[in-house]
Write an enzyme that holds these catalytic residues in place. Structure first.
Site, PDB file in Angstrom:
ATOM      1  N   SER A 141       0.851  -1.205   0.000  1.00 33.14           N
ATOM      2  CA  SER A 141       0.000   0.000   0.000  1.00 33.14           C
ATOM      3  C   SER A 141       0.878   1.243   0.000  1.00 33.14           C
ATOM      4  O   SER A 141       1.997   1.216   0.529  1.00 33.14           O
ATOM      5  CB  SER A 141      -0.890   0.018   1.243  1.00 33.14           C
ATOM      6  OG  SER A 141      -1.536   1.280   1.358  1.00 33.14           O
ATOM      7  N   TYR A 154      -1.659  -1.270  10.637  1.00 37.32           N
ATOM      8  CA  TYR A 154      -1.843  -1.561   9.203  1.00 37.32           C
ATOM      9  C   TYR A 154      -0.613  -1.130   8.404  1.00 37.32           C
ATOM     10  O   TYR A 154      -0.081  -1.898   7.597  1.00 37.32           O
ATOM     11  CB  TYR A 154      -3.098  -0.863   8.672  1.00 37.32           C
ATOM     12  CG  TYR A 154      -3.286  -1.057   7.179  1.00 37.32           C
ATOM     13  CD1 TYR A 154      -3.507  -2.336   6.652  1.00 37.32           C
ATOM     14  CD2 TYR A 154      -3.226   0.024   6.299  1.00 37.32           C
ATOM     15  CE1 TYR A 154      -3.655  -2.515   5.284  1.00 37.32           C
ATOM     16  CE2 TYR A 154      -3.380  -0.162   4.928  1.00 37.32           C
ATOM     17  CZ  TYR A 154      -3.597  -1.431   4.435  1.00 37.32           C
ATOM     18  OH  TYR A 154      -3.739  -1.616   3.071  1.00 37.32           O
TER      19      TYR A 154
HETATM   20  P1  NAP Z   1     -11.558  -6.258   0.136  1.00 33.14           P
HETATM   21  O1  NAP Z   1     -12.463  -5.698  -0.881  1.00 33.14           O
HETATM   22  O2  NAP Z   1     -11.941  -6.154   1.581  1.00 33.14           O
HETATM   23  O3  NAP Z   1     -11.253  -7.797  -0.185  1.00 33.14           O
HETATM   24  C1  NAP Z   1     -10.382  -8.499   0.684  1.00 33.14           C
HETATM   25  C2  NAP Z   1     -10.122  -9.880   0.152  1.00 33.14           C
HETATM   26  O4  NAP Z   1      -9.197 -10.511   1.056  1.00 33.14           O
HETATM   27  C3  NAP Z   1     -11.374 -10.743   0.109  1.00 33.14           C
HETATM   28  O5  NAP Z   1     -11.337 -11.538  -1.060  1.00 33.14           O
HETATM   29  C4  NAP Z   1     -11.230 -11.625   1.339  1.00 33.14           C
HETATM   30  O6  NAP Z   1     -11.775 -12.928   1.190  1.00 33.14           O
HETATM   31  C5  NAP Z   1      -9.730 -11.777   1.403  1.00 33.14           C
HETATM   32  N1  NAP Z   1      -9.275 -12.234   2.719  1.00 33.14           N
HETATM   33  C6  NAP Z   1      -9.405 -11.608   3.925  1.00 33.14           C
HETATM   34  N2  NAP Z   1      -8.893 -12.386   4.889  1.00 33.14           N
HETATM   35  C7  NAP Z   1      -8.444 -13.518   4.298  1.00 33.14           C
HETATM   36  C8  NAP Z   1      -7.812 -14.700   4.754  1.00 33.14           C
HETATM   37  N3  NAP Z   1      -7.531 -14.887   6.054  1.00 33.14           N
HETATM   38  N4  NAP Z   1      -7.467 -15.657   3.851  1.00 33.14           N
HETATM   39  C9  NAP Z   1      -7.734 -15.486   2.530  1.00 33.14           C
HETATM   40  N5  NAP Z   1      -8.341 -14.389   2.033  1.00 33.14           N
HETATM   41  C10 NAP Z   1      -8.685 -13.427   2.914  1.00 33.14           C
HETATM   42  O7  NAP Z   1     -10.082  -5.607   0.052  1.00 33.14           O
HETATM   43  P2  NAP Z   1      -9.399  -4.666  -1.068  1.00 33.14           P
HETATM   44  O8  NAP Z   1      -9.767  -3.270  -0.785  1.00 33.14           O
HETATM   45  O9  NAP Z   1      -9.640  -5.239  -2.412  1.00 33.14           O
HETATM   46  O10 NAP Z   1      -7.860  -4.837  -0.666  1.00 33.14           O
HETATM   47  C11 NAP Z   1      -7.103  -5.909  -1.191  1.00 33.14           C
HETATM   48  C12 NAP Z   1      -5.637  -5.707  -0.843  1.00 33.14           C
HETATM   49  O11 NAP Z   1      -5.203  -4.428  -1.325  1.00 33.14           O
HETATM   50  C13 NAP Z   1      -5.316  -5.724   0.649  1.00 33.14           C
HETATM   51  O12 NAP Z   1      -4.074  -6.359   0.872  1.00 33.14           O
HETATM   52  C14 NAP Z   1      -5.224  -4.257   0.992  1.00 33.14           C
HETATM   53  O13 NAP Z   1      -4.411  -4.009   2.121  1.00 33.14           O
HETATM   54  C15 NAP Z   1      -4.609  -3.706  -0.269  1.00 33.14           C
HETATM   55  N6  NAP Z   1      -4.866  -2.278  -0.496  1.00 33.14           N
HETATM   56  C16 NAP Z   1      -6.128  -1.823  -0.641  1.00 33.14           C
HETATM   57  C17 NAP Z   1      -6.348  -0.472  -0.857  1.00 33.14           C
HETATM   58  C18 NAP Z   1      -7.736   0.096  -1.042  1.00 33.14           C
HETATM   59  O14 NAP Z   1      -7.893   1.335  -0.917  1.00 33.14           O
HETATM   60  N7  NAP Z   1      -8.731  -0.716  -1.355  1.00 33.14           N
HETATM   61  C19 NAP Z   1      -5.264   0.421  -0.905  1.00 33.14           C
HETATM   62  C20 NAP Z   1      -3.980  -0.080  -0.736  1.00 33.14           C
HETATM   63  C21 NAP Z   1      -3.798  -1.433  -0.544  1.00 33.14           C
HETATM   64  P3  NAP Z   1     -13.292 -13.358   1.575  1.00 33.14           P
HETATM   65  O15 NAP Z   1     -14.180 -12.200   1.197  1.00 33.14           O
HETATM   66  O16 NAP Z   1     -13.482 -14.576   0.727  1.00 33.14           O
HETATM   67  O17 NAP Z   1     -13.320 -13.654   3.032  1.00 33.14           O
END
Ligand code: NAP
Length: 248
Positions: A141, A154
């Protein structure tokens, strides 16, 4: 496009959000994709159905990345079904912000287990199967550059991912395996909607400070991951690629 033809990928946390977009992109670029989920089987099945409808190949495999046994089964599923493994995308992650006074051990352990231990377990299980041309991409991130208040845990997890990316690029480089990180800025996903970030004052503040003047969409991230997974990035390793509209 076929830049990932004959390659096999695992994408963790691909039932929704950025991970689902990465799975769709890798499949559109020719890879066979293992779509991992934890609780969201329906979401993962939909991603697989969409990939197949577009002429691609994918399977959904449930595994909690914090469980070594489940992570080993995830890798076995890729090998059993597709006979090889080339690309590992460590995307599964959670973000729970808190003032330092409100930071509990539980909050710490949960985020470090999913965001740091999970990727390490998967890389350990996958490494013996990755050969020359293998590519590991860690979704970190831009918080590691922005350092937002109330995000010590985080941001700490993602700082660890940046460091681990650099270490493993050196450790696995001699075997021809590349390790890079993609560090998104704020992206609209199911997760950021659930966290109340979309439409919030935080989004407005964020956009004011972002040179390109908007938050990201999944389509801003997925093609970068596909590039890093491909042989086109064959001389790129140990990089931390900010994908954040210039917000740093
Ligand atoms: P999201 O919409 O909340 O989706 C999270 C995903 O992670 C879901 O598929 C969830 O699976 C999975 N997950 C959570 N715990 C898990 C576990 N123990 N084992 C396997 N899968 C697990 O998140 P997102 O916003 O797309 O973010 C995805 C990644 O990008 C993260 O690493 C986050 O830190 C990073 N990121 C996001 C942003 C942002 O603004 N969105 C910015 C920077 C970085 P289930 O739903 O099947 O439980």
């Amino acid at each position: 496009m076929n830049k990932l033809k004959d390659k096999v990928a695992i994408v963790t946390g691909a039932s929704k959000g950025i991970g689902a977009g990465i799975a769709r992109q890798l499949a559109a670029d020719g890879a066979k994709v293992v779509v991992n989920y934890a609780s969201g089987k329906g979401g993962a099945d939909k991603v697989v159905a969409d990939i197949e409808a577009a002429g691609g190949t994918a399977i959904a495999v449930g595994a909690d990345v914090t469980s070594n046994a489940e992570v080993e089964s995830l890798v076995s599923a890729a090998i059993d079904r597709f006979g090889r493994l080339d690309i590992v995308v460590n995307n599964a992650g959670i973000y729970q912000l808190a003032k330092v006074e409100d930071t509990t051990e539980e909050l710490y352990r949960k985020q470090f287990d999913i965001n740091v231990l999970g990727p390490l377990l998967l890389i350990r299980a996958a490494a013996p199967h990755l050969g020359k041309g293998g590519s590991i991409i860690n979704i970190s991130s831009n918080v590691t550059r922005v350092l937002p208040p109330e995000s010590a845990v985080y941001t700490g997890t993602k700082g660890a991912m940046d460091a681990i990316t650099g270490v493993l690029s050196r450790e696995l480089g001699p075997r021809g395996i590349r390790v890079n990180a993609v560090n998104p800025g704020m992206v609209e996903t199911e997760g950021t909607h659930a966290a109340g970030a979309i439409g919030s004052d935080f989004q407005a503040w964020y956009e004011r400070l972002t040179p390109l003047g908007r938050i990201g969409q999944v389509r801003d991230i997925a093609p970068i991951v596909s590039f890093l997974a491909s042989d086109e990035a064959g001389w790129v390793t140990g990089e931390i690629i900010l994908a954040s509209g210039g917000m740093r």
